[in-house]
Design a protein around this motif. Structure first.
Motif, PDB file in Angstrom:
ATOM      1  N   ALA A   1       0.845  -1.190   0.000  1.00 51.17           N
ATOM      2  CA  ALA A   1       0.000   0.000   0.000  1.00 51.17           C
ATOM      3  C   ALA A   1       0.876   1.234   0.000  1.00 51.17           C
ATOM      4  O   ALA A   1       1.967   1.247   0.562  1.00 51.17           O
ATOM      5  CB  ALA A   1      -0.914  -0.002   1.231  1.00 51.17           C
ATOM      6  N   GLY A   2       0.381   2.273  -0.639  1.00 52.77           N
ATOM      7  CA  GLY A   2       1.113   3.529  -0.698  1.00 52.77           C
ATOM      8  C   GLY A   2       0.279   4.599  -1.359  1.00 52.77           C
ATOM      9  O   GLY A   2      -0.927   4.675  -1.168  1.00 52.77           O
ATOM     10  N   PHE A   3       0.927   5.424  -2.154  1.00 54.50           N
ATOM     11  CA  PHE A   3       0.224   6.520  -2.803  1.00 54.50           C
ATOM     12  C   PHE A   3       0.770   6.688  -4.211  1.00 54.50           C
ATOM     13  O   PHE A   3       1.878   6.265  -4.528  1.00 54.50           O
ATOM     14  CB  PHE A   3       0.381   7.821  -2.019  1.00 54.50           C
ATOM     15  CG  PHE A   3       1.814   8.245  -1.852  1.00 54.50           C
ATOM     16  CD1 PHE A   3       2.410   9.096  -2.761  1.00 54.50           C
ATOM     17  CD2 PHE A   3       2.573   7.770  -0.794  1.00 54.50           C
ATOM     18  CE1 PHE A   3       3.736   9.473  -2.620  1.00 54.50           C
ATOM     19  CE2 PHE A   3       3.895   8.142  -0.640  1.00 54.50           C
ATOM     20  CZ  PHE A   3       4.480   9.003  -1.560  1.00 54.50           C
ATOM     21  N   GLY A   4      -0.022   7.314  -5.045  1.00 52.72           N
ATOM     22  CA  GLY A   4       0.432   7.536  -6.407  1.00 52.72           C
ATOM     23  C   GLY A   4      -0.629   8.173  -7.255  1.00 52.72           C
ATOM     24  O   GLY A   4      -1.673   8.589  -6.755  1.00 52.72           O
ATOM     25  N   THR A   5      -0.399   8.243  -8.516  1.00 54.36           N
ATOM     26  CA  THR A   5      -1.173   8.946  -9.530  1.00 54.36           C
ATOM     27  C   THR A   5      -1.017  10.443  -9.321  1.00 54.36           C
ATOM     28  O   THR A   5      -0.501  10.906  -8.308  1.00 54.36           O
ATOM     29  CB  THR A   5      -2.679   8.554  -9.567  1.00 54.36           C
ATOM     30  OG1 THR A   5      -3.354   9.124  -8.457  1.00 54.36           O
ATOM     31  CG2 THR A   5      -2.869   7.064  -9.605  1.00 54.36           C
ATOM     32  N   SER A   6      -1.466  11.213 -10.254  1.00 54.85           N
ATOM     33  CA  SER A   6      -1.272  12.665 -10.184  1.00 54.85           C
ATOM     34  C   SER A   6      -2.030  13.300  -9.028  1.00 54.85           C
ATOM     35  O   SER A   6      -1.718  14.404  -8.618  1.00 54.85           O
ATOM     36  CB  SER A   6      -1.688  13.306 -11.504  1.00 54.85           C
ATOM     37  OG  SER A   6      -3.045  13.022 -11.769  1.00 54.85           O
ATOM     38  N   ASN A   7      -3.027  12.605  -8.472  1.00 57.02           N
ATOM     39  CA  ASN A   7      -3.802  13.158  -7.363  1.00 57.02           C
ATOM     40  C   ASN A   7      -3.421  12.574  -6.010  1.00 57.02           C
ATOM     41  O   ASN A   7      -4.087  12.830  -5.020  1.00 57.02           O
ATOM     42  CB  ASN A   7      -5.301  12.939  -7.593  1.00 57.02           C
ATOM     43  CG  ASN A   7      -5.796  13.702  -8.779  1.00 57.02           C
ATOM     44  OD1 ASN A   7      -5.377  14.819  -9.028  1.00 57.02           O
ATOM     45  ND2 ASN A   7      -6.680  13.093  -9.544  1.00 57.02           N
ATOM     46  N   PHE A   8      -2.366  11.779  -5.952  1.00 57.81           N
ATOM     47  CA  PHE A   8      -1.922  11.150  -4.712  1.00 57.81           C
ATOM     48  C   PHE A   8      -3.052  10.396  -4.018  1.00 57.81           C
ATOM     49  O   PHE A   8      -3.450  10.703  -2.914  1.00 57.81           O
ATOM     50  CB  PHE A   8      -1.315  12.188  -3.758  1.00 57.81           C
ATOM     51  CG  PHE A   8      -0.013  12.720  -4.247  1.00 57.81           C
ATOM     52  CD1 PHE A   8       1.142  11.976  -4.092  1.00 57.81           C
ATOM     53  CD2 PHE A   8       0.051  13.935  -4.879  1.00 57.81           C
ATOM     54  CE1 PHE A   8       2.360  12.458  -4.560  1.00 57.81           C
ATOM     55  CE2 PHE A   8       1.260  14.424  -5.347  1.00 57.81           C
ATOM     56  CZ  PHE A   8       2.410  13.689  -5.188  1.00 57.81           C
ATOM     57  N   ASP A   9      -3.583   9.406  -4.679  1.00 60.55           N
ATOM     58  CA  ASP A   9      -4.628   8.558  -4.125  1.00 60.55           C
ATOM     59  C   ASP A   9      -4.010   7.430  -3.303  1.00 60.55           C
ATOM     60  O   ASP A   9      -2.831   7.123  -3.441  1.00 60.55           O
ATOM     61  CB  ASP A   9      -5.464   7.941  -5.246  1.00 60.55           C
ATOM     62  CG  ASP A   9      -6.230   8.978  -6.037  1.00 60.55           C
ATOM     63  OD1 ASP A   9      -6.571  10.028  -5.472  1.00 60.55           O
ATOM     64  OD2 ASP A   9      -6.482   8.724  -7.230  1.00 60.55           O
ATOM     65  N   PHE A  10      -4.848   6.782  -2.453  1.00 63.23           N
ATOM     66  CA  PHE A  10      -4.443   5.533  -1.818  1.00 63.23           C
ATOM     67  C   PHE A  10      -4.312   4.498  -2.937  1.00 63.23           C
ATOM     68  O   PHE A  10      -5.169   4.408  -3.799  1.00 63.23           O
ATOM     69  CB  PHE A  10      -5.526   5.034  -0.852  1.00 63.23           C
ATOM     70  CG  PHE A  10      -5.490   5.610   0.526  1.00 63.23           C
ATOM     71  CD1 PHE A  10      -5.071   6.896   0.789  1.00 63.23           C
ATOM     72  CD2 PHE A  10      -5.914   4.849   1.599  1.00 63.23           C
ATOM     73  CE1 PHE A  10      -5.061   7.410   2.063  1.00 63.23           C
ATOM     74  CE2 PHE A  10      -5.923   5.349   2.884  1.00 63.23           C
ATOM     75  CZ  PHE A  10      -5.495   6.635   3.125  1.00 63.23           C
ATOM     76  N   ILE A  11      -3.242   3.716  -2.911  1.00 65.87           N
ATOM     77  CA  ILE A  11      -3.077   2.639  -3.886  1.00 65.87           C
ATOM     78  C   ILE A  11      -2.692   1.369  -3.153  1.00 65.87           C
ATOM     79  O   ILE A  11      -1.822   1.387  -2.280  1.00 65.87           O
ATOM     80  CB  ILE A  11      -2.005   2.971  -4.937  1.00 65.87           C
ATOM     81  CG1 ILE A  11      -2.455   4.140  -5.795  1.00 65.87           C
ATOM     82  CG2 ILE A  11      -1.728   1.764  -5.819  1.00 65.87           C
ATOM     83  CD1 ILE A  11      -1.481   4.521  -6.871  1.00 65.87           C
TER      84      ILE A  11
END
Length: 158
Positions: free
Chosen positions: A27-37
């Motif tokens: 688990a972490g963060f990402g995409t241009s909007n900093f979503d939960f991933i």
């Protein structure tokens, strides 16, 4: 073994756990909007197609900047993650619980998500633990004038 899943130049994994069946959840963060991933890999290192969409789950919390910093596995196979989200005025603790297939658990909080504000400025959760009675303990910091330790305990229903 080396495995990768690319999202955005500012993405990153912050938590990892191995399920009893040997599958690996990160688990972490990402995409241009900093979503939960979240992503789940088989024990052989391939993305698990039975989890989310092609092995990956992305969750936008409160519609703005958010990121996941830690994860824990419940004994029933559910996945609980925590971090932060921006509520339009300040950063708050954000915690989400997912079913074993990667869908949000509607029996937790509001649609699978719970947020908690500390003070008037900012808060960020950095650690999570599941108690033997199913309660969820989340720890991090809340900022008033200085950063202060902040801990919240949720019931199993959030």
């Amino acid at each position: 073994m080396t495995v990768a899943a690319e999202f955005d130049e500012d993405s990153g994994w912050r938590g990892v756990a191995v399920q009893p069946d040997g599958k690996i959840v990160v688990a972490g963060f990402g995409t241009s909007n900093f979503d939960f991933i979240l992503a789940r890999y088989t024990s052989a290192g391939a993305l698990d197609s039975g989890f989310g969409s092609g092995g990956i789950v992305t969750t936008d919390i409160l519609g703005d900047d958010n990121g996941c910093n830690a994860l824990a596995l419940q004994s029933d196979g559910k996945i609980v993650v925590t971090g932060y989200a921006y509520d339009g005025a300040k950063y708050v603790f954000a915690t989400a619980r997912y079913n074993s297939d990667g869908t949000l658990d509607s029996g937790f909080g509001s649609g699978g998500i719970v947020t908690t504000a500390f003070f008037t400025s900012a808060a960020q959760a950095n650690a999570i633990a599941i108690q033997s009675d199913g309660k969820i303990v989340v720890a991090g910091f809340g900022r008033n004038t200085n950063n202060d330790f902040s801990v919240v305990r949720y019931t199993s229903a959030g």
